[in-house]
Each structure stands twice: as structure tokens, then as C-alpha cells.
Design a protein around this motif. Structure first.
Motif, PDB file in Angstrom:
ATOM      1  N   ASP A  17      62.874  21.191 135.907  1.00  0.00           N
ATOM      2  CA  ASP A  17      62.766  20.677 134.541  1.00  0.00           C
ATOM      3  C   ASP A  17      63.901  21.182 133.655  1.00  0.00           C
ATOM      4  OD1 ASP A  17      60.455  19.363 135.280  1.00  0.00           O
ATOM      5  OD2 ASP A  17      59.131  20.965 134.552  1.00  0.00           O
ATOM      6  N   VAL A  18      64.221  22.451 133.796  1.00  0.00           N
ATOM      7  CA  VAL A  18      65.308  23.033 133.011  1.00  0.00           C
ATOM      8  C   VAL A  18      66.644  22.408 133.422  1.00  0.00           C
ATOM      9  CG1 VAL A  18      66.570  25.175 132.552  1.00  0.00           C
ATOM     10  CG2 VAL A  18      64.089  25.178 132.583  1.00  0.00           C
ATOM     11  N   ALA A  19      66.846  22.205 134.724  1.00  0.00           N
ATOM     12  CA  ALA A  19      68.086  21.598 135.202  1.00  0.00           C
ATOM     13  C   ALA A  19      68.199  20.146 134.730  1.00  0.00           C
ATOM     14  CB  ALA A  19      68.145  21.665 136.725  1.00  0.00           C
ATOM     15  N   ARG A  20      67.099  19.411 134.780  1.00  0.00           N
ATOM     16  CA  ARG A  20      67.136  18.020 134.328  1.00  0.00           C
ATOM     17  C   ARG A  20      67.507  17.934 132.857  1.00  0.00           C
ATOM     18  NH1 ARG A  20      62.117  16.224 133.565  1.00  0.00           N
ATOM     19  NH2 ARG A  20      61.510  16.873 135.649  1.00  0.00           N
ATOM     20  N   ARG A  21      66.935  18.802 132.049  1.00  0.00           N
ATOM     21  CA  ARG A  21      67.258  18.787 130.622  1.00  0.00           C
ATOM     22  C   ARG A  21      68.712  19.180 130.369  1.00  0.00           C
ATOM     23  NH1 ARG A  21      63.112  21.057 126.402  1.00  0.00           N
ATOM     24  NH2 ARG A  21      62.113  19.154 127.076  1.00  0.00           N
ATOM     25  N   GLY A  22      69.223  20.151 131.111  1.00  0.00           N
ATOM     26  CA  GLY A  22      70.626  20.531 130.975  1.00  0.00           C
ATOM     27  C   GLY A  22      71.560  19.398 131.362  1.00  0.00           C
ATOM     28  N   LEU A  23      71.216  18.652 132.419  1.00  0.00           N
ATOM     29  CA  LEU A  23      72.038  17.513 132.829  1.00  0.00           C
ATOM     30  C   LEU A  23      71.998  16.397 131.795  1.00  0.00           C
ATOM     31  CD1 LEU A  23      71.152  17.378 136.628  1.00  0.00           C
ATOM     32  CD2 LEU A  23      73.254  18.208 135.587  1.00  0.00           C
ATOM     33  N   LEU A  56      87.953  25.068 130.252  1.00  0.00           N
ATOM     34  CA  LEU A  56      87.175  26.101 129.552  1.00  0.00           C
ATOM     35  C   LEU A  56      85.673  25.860 129.661  1.00  0.00           C
ATOM     36  CD1 LEU A  56      89.228  26.773 126.300  1.00  0.00           C
ATOM     37  CD2 LEU A  56      89.038  28.194 128.344  1.00  0.00           C
ATOM     38  N   SER A  57      85.235  24.634 129.417  1.00  0.00           N
ATOM     39  CA  SER A  57      83.793  24.390 129.467  1.00  0.00           C
ATOM     40  C   SER A  57      83.284  24.403 130.896  1.00  0.00           C
ATOM     41  CB  SER A  57      83.435  23.074 128.772  1.00  0.00           C
ATOM     42  OG  SER A  57      83.981  21.987 129.455  1.00  0.00           O
ATOM     43  N   GLY A  58      84.061  23.913 131.839  1.00  0.00           N
ATOM     44  CA  GLY A  58      83.622  23.934 133.231  1.00  0.00           C
ATOM     45  C   GLY A  58      83.482  25.341 133.785  1.00  0.00           C
ATOM     46  N   SER A  59      84.482  26.171 133.533  1.00  0.00           N
ATOM     47  CA  SER A  59      84.420  27.540 134.062  1.00  0.00           C
ATOM     48  C   SER A  59      83.348  28.370 133.366  1.00  0.00           C
ATOM     49  CB  SER A  59      85.783  28.221 133.957  1.00  0.00           C
ATOM     50  OG  SER A  59      86.203  28.286 132.614  1.00  0.00           O
ATOM     51  N   SER A  60      83.234  28.244 132.044  1.00  0.00           N
ATOM     52  CA  SER A  60      82.178  29.004 131.365  1.00  0.00           C
ATOM     53  C   SER A  60      80.799  28.451 131.723  1.00  0.00           C
ATOM     54  CB  SER A  60      82.394  28.995 129.852  1.00  0.00           C
ATOM     55  OG  SER A  60      82.333  27.680 129.352  1.00  0.00           O
ATOM     56  N   VAL A  98      66.134  34.425 128.483  1.00  0.00           N
ATOM     57  CA  VAL A  98      67.575  34.209 128.591  1.00  0.00           C
ATOM     58  C   VAL A  98      67.927  33.425 129.861  1.00  0.00           C
ATOM     59  CG1 VAL A  98      69.777  35.400 128.853  1.00  0.00           C
ATOM     60  CG2 VAL A  98      68.131  36.197 127.189  1.00  0.00           C
ATOM     61  N   GLY A  99      67.194  33.631 130.934  1.00  0.00           N
ATOM     62  CA  GLY A  99      67.473  32.926 132.185  1.00  0.00           C
ATOM     63  C   GLY A  99      67.476  31.413 132.033  1.00  0.00           C
ATOM     64  N   PRO A 100      66.385  30.809 131.541  1.00  0.00           N
ATOM     65  CA  PRO A 100      66.392  29.357 131.369  1.00  0.00           C
ATOM     66  C   PRO A 100      67.414  28.877 130.338  1.00  0.00           C
ATOM     67  CG  PRO A 100      64.159  30.188 131.294  1.00  0.00           C
ATOM     68  CD  PRO A 100      65.054  31.374 131.327  1.00  0.00           C
ATOM     69  N   ALA A 101      67.624  29.638 129.285  1.00  0.00           N
ATOM     70  CA  ALA A 101      68.594  29.232 128.263  1.00  0.00           C
ATOM     71  C   ALA A 101      70.009  29.212 128.837  1.00  0.00           C
ATOM     72  CB  ALA A 101      68.519  30.160 127.064  1.00  0.00           C
ATOM     73  N   PHE A 102      70.374  30.225 129.609  1.00  0.00           N
ATOM     74  CA  PHE A 102      71.694  30.271 130.228  1.00  0.00           C
ATOM     75  C   PHE A 102      71.848  29.163 131.270  1.00  0.00           C
ATOM     76  CE2 PHE A 102      73.475  34.832 129.588  1.00  0.00           C
ATOM     77  CZ  PHE A 102      73.340  34.691 128.235  1.00  0.00           C
ATOM     78  N   LEU A 103      70.805  28.928 132.055  1.00  0.00           N
ATOM     79  CA  LEU A 103      70.876  27.890 133.074  1.00  0.00           C
ATOM     80  C   LEU A 103      71.072  26.517 132.442  1.00  0.00           C
ATOM     81  CD1 LEU A 103      70.689  27.284 136.097  1.00  0.00           C
ATOM     82  CD2 LEU A 103      68.234  26.992 135.792  1.00  0.00           C
ATOM     83  N   ARG A 104      70.308  26.218 131.409  1.00  0.00           N
ATOM     84  CA  ARG A 104      70.432  24.928 130.721  1.00  0.00           C
ATOM     85  C   ARG A 104      71.805  24.784 130.066  1.00  0.00           C
ATOM     86  NH1 ARG A 104      66.091  25.014 127.157  1.00  0.00           N
ATOM     87  NH2 ARG A 104      64.804  24.363 128.886  1.00  0.00           N
ATOM     88  N   SER A 105      72.254  25.831 129.387  1.00  0.00           N
ATOM     89  CA  SER A 105      73.574  25.784 128.742  1.00  0.00           C
ATOM     90  C   SER A 105      74.689  25.672 129.774  1.00  0.00           C
ATOM     91  CB  SER A 105      73.797  27.037 127.901  1.00  0.00           C
ATOM     92  OG  SER A 105      72.815  27.142 126.916  1.00  0.00           O
ATOM     93  N   GLY A 106      74.550  26.372 130.882  1.00  0.00           N
ATOM     94  CA  GLY A 106      75.560  26.315 131.931  1.00  0.00           C
ATOM     95  C   GLY A 106      75.690  24.929 132.535  1.00  0.00           C
ATOM     96  N   LEU A 107      74.560  24.275 132.789  1.00  0.00           N
ATOM     97  CA  LEU A 107      74.618  22.925 133.341  1.00  0.00           C
ATOM     98  C   LEU A 107      75.189  21.945 132.329  1.00  0.00           C
ATOM     99  CD1 LEU A 107      71.304  22.851 135.364  1.00  0.00           C
ATOM    100  CD2 LEU A 107      73.629  22.977 136.239  1.00  0.00           C
ATOM    101  N   PHE A 108      74.837  22.114 131.065  1.00  0.00           N
ATOM    102  CA  PHE A 108      75.401  21.282 130.002  1.00  0.00           C
ATOM    103  C   PHE A 108      76.921  21.398 129.979  1.00  0.00           C
ATOM    104  CE2 PHE A 108      77.078  21.653 125.632  1.00  0.00           C
ATOM    105  CZ  PHE A 108      77.049  20.321 125.270  1.00  0.00           C
ATOM    106  N   LEU A 109      77.431  22.613 129.978  1.00  0.00           N
ATOM    107  CA  LEU A 109      78.876  22.829 129.913  1.00  0.00           C
ATOM    108  C   LEU A 109      79.587  22.383 131.189  1.00  0.00           C
ATOM    109  CD1 LEU A 109      79.052  26.260 128.083  1.00  0.00           C
ATOM    110  CD2 LEU A 109      79.767  24.031 127.211  1.00  0.00           C
ATOM    111  N   THR A 110      78.945  22.533 132.333  1.00  0.00           N
ATOM    112  CA  THR A 110      79.547  22.092 133.588  1.00  0.00           C
ATOM    113  C   THR A 110      79.717  20.581 133.608  1.00  0.00           C
ATOM    114  OG1 THR A 110      78.575  23.978 134.740  1.00  0.00           O
ATOM    115  CG2 THR A 110      79.321  22.147 136.093  1.00  0.00           C
ATOM    116  N   ILE A 111      78.697  19.843 133.175  1.00  0.00           N
ATOM    117  CA  ILE A 111      78.788  18.381 133.113  1.00  0.00           C
ATOM    118  C   ILE A 111      79.856  17.967 132.106  1.00  0.00           C
ATOM    119  CG2 ILE A 111      77.544  16.276 132.456  1.00  0.00           C
ATOM    120  CD1 ILE A 111      76.721  17.400 135.144  1.00  0.00           C
ATOM    121  N   LEU A 112      79.883  18.635 130.967  1.00  0.00           N
ATOM    122  CA  LEU A 112      80.884  18.322 129.950  1.00  0.00           C
ATOM    123  C   LEU A 112      82.300  18.584 130.471  1.00  0.00           C
ATOM    124  CD1 LEU A 112      81.037  17.366 127.000  1.00  0.00           C
ATOM    125  CD2 LEU A 112      81.168  19.772 126.351  1.00  0.00           C
TER     126      LEU A 112
END
Length: 126
Positions: A17-23, A56-60, A98-112
């Protein structure tokens, strides 16, 4: 949604669910990226902007996703939402949020970042 005896909202967060929302957030974030790219007039400036944003967004994003997954693993199933911040009793328990927040933000930035690098390739090929 129910609440358990500690005041934590149920059901607990699940990684899918967290990954889907981040994507989804990442895909929606491509729209402002396209608008910002179209507002830059020079072709070389566009390429440079997209390359910098992509790297920058992909690596972070990858870093945040890895750290978030590590925090998720370290919290051993006690995953909480940001709304459950008031239920924390110790400093070490903050990784449960922090775990779910970082995971969601990380997937958001990776897609971006991937979208920005893809757009950079399109601008370069034109």
C-alpha cells in the motif's frame, strides 16, 4: 478504522500500500516537471535542468527507499501512520513512522528522477 489498546490506528500499514501510494505520487509529480520543463526556453538549458533533476531526485530517492525499507525491517511489524505520532512513547519508536514515510518519499523521487531522465533523452534526441 479501529484503534488498538495503545491508540494506534488499525489496520497497520502494508508495504504494498505504501509503495503503491509512492508510485502514484511519483506519476502525479511528473505533471509539474513537464510544466517546469516547458517554461525553460533554451534547448540546452532544458537538457541540463532535466539531467540535474533526474540525477539528484533519482539518487536521493533510491537512498531514501533503501533507508525506509531498512527502518521498516527494523521496526519488526510495528508500523504506524503519521497520524499515530502521538502514540510514540520512546525516541527509538520513531522509526515505526519514519520507515513508511521514507519509503513513500523514496519511491516518489525515484519515479520523478526516472521521468526526468526520460524527458532529457527525448529533448536530446529532438
Amino acid at each position: 478504522m479501529g484503534v488498538d489498546r495503545d491508540g494506534v490506528m488499525l489496520p497497520r500499514l502494508r508495504p504494498a500500500d505504501v509503495a503503491r501510494r509512492g508510485l502514484i505520487f511519483g506519476l502525479l509529480g511528473v505533471i509539474p516537471l513537464i510544466v517546469a520543463t516547458l517554461s525553460i526556453s533554451g534547448r540546452s538549458d532544458r537538457e541540463e535542468f532535466l539531467a540535474v533533476v533526474g540525477v539528484l531526485s533519482g539518487s536521493s530517492g533510491l537512498g531514501l527507499a533503501v533507508v525506509g525499507a531498512g527502518f521498516w525491517w527494523a521496526s519488526a511489524g510495528d508500523i504506524r501512520r503519521m497520524r499515530d505520532w502521538r502514540t510514540l512513547t520512546t525516541q527509538a519508536a520513531s522509526i515505526t513512522i519514519v520507515g513508511p514515510a521514507f519509503l513513500r518519499s523514496g519511491l516518489f523521487l525515484t519515479i520523478l528522477g526516472a521521468a526526468a531522465l526520460g524527458l532529457c533523452q527525448l529533448v536530446e534526441a529532438r
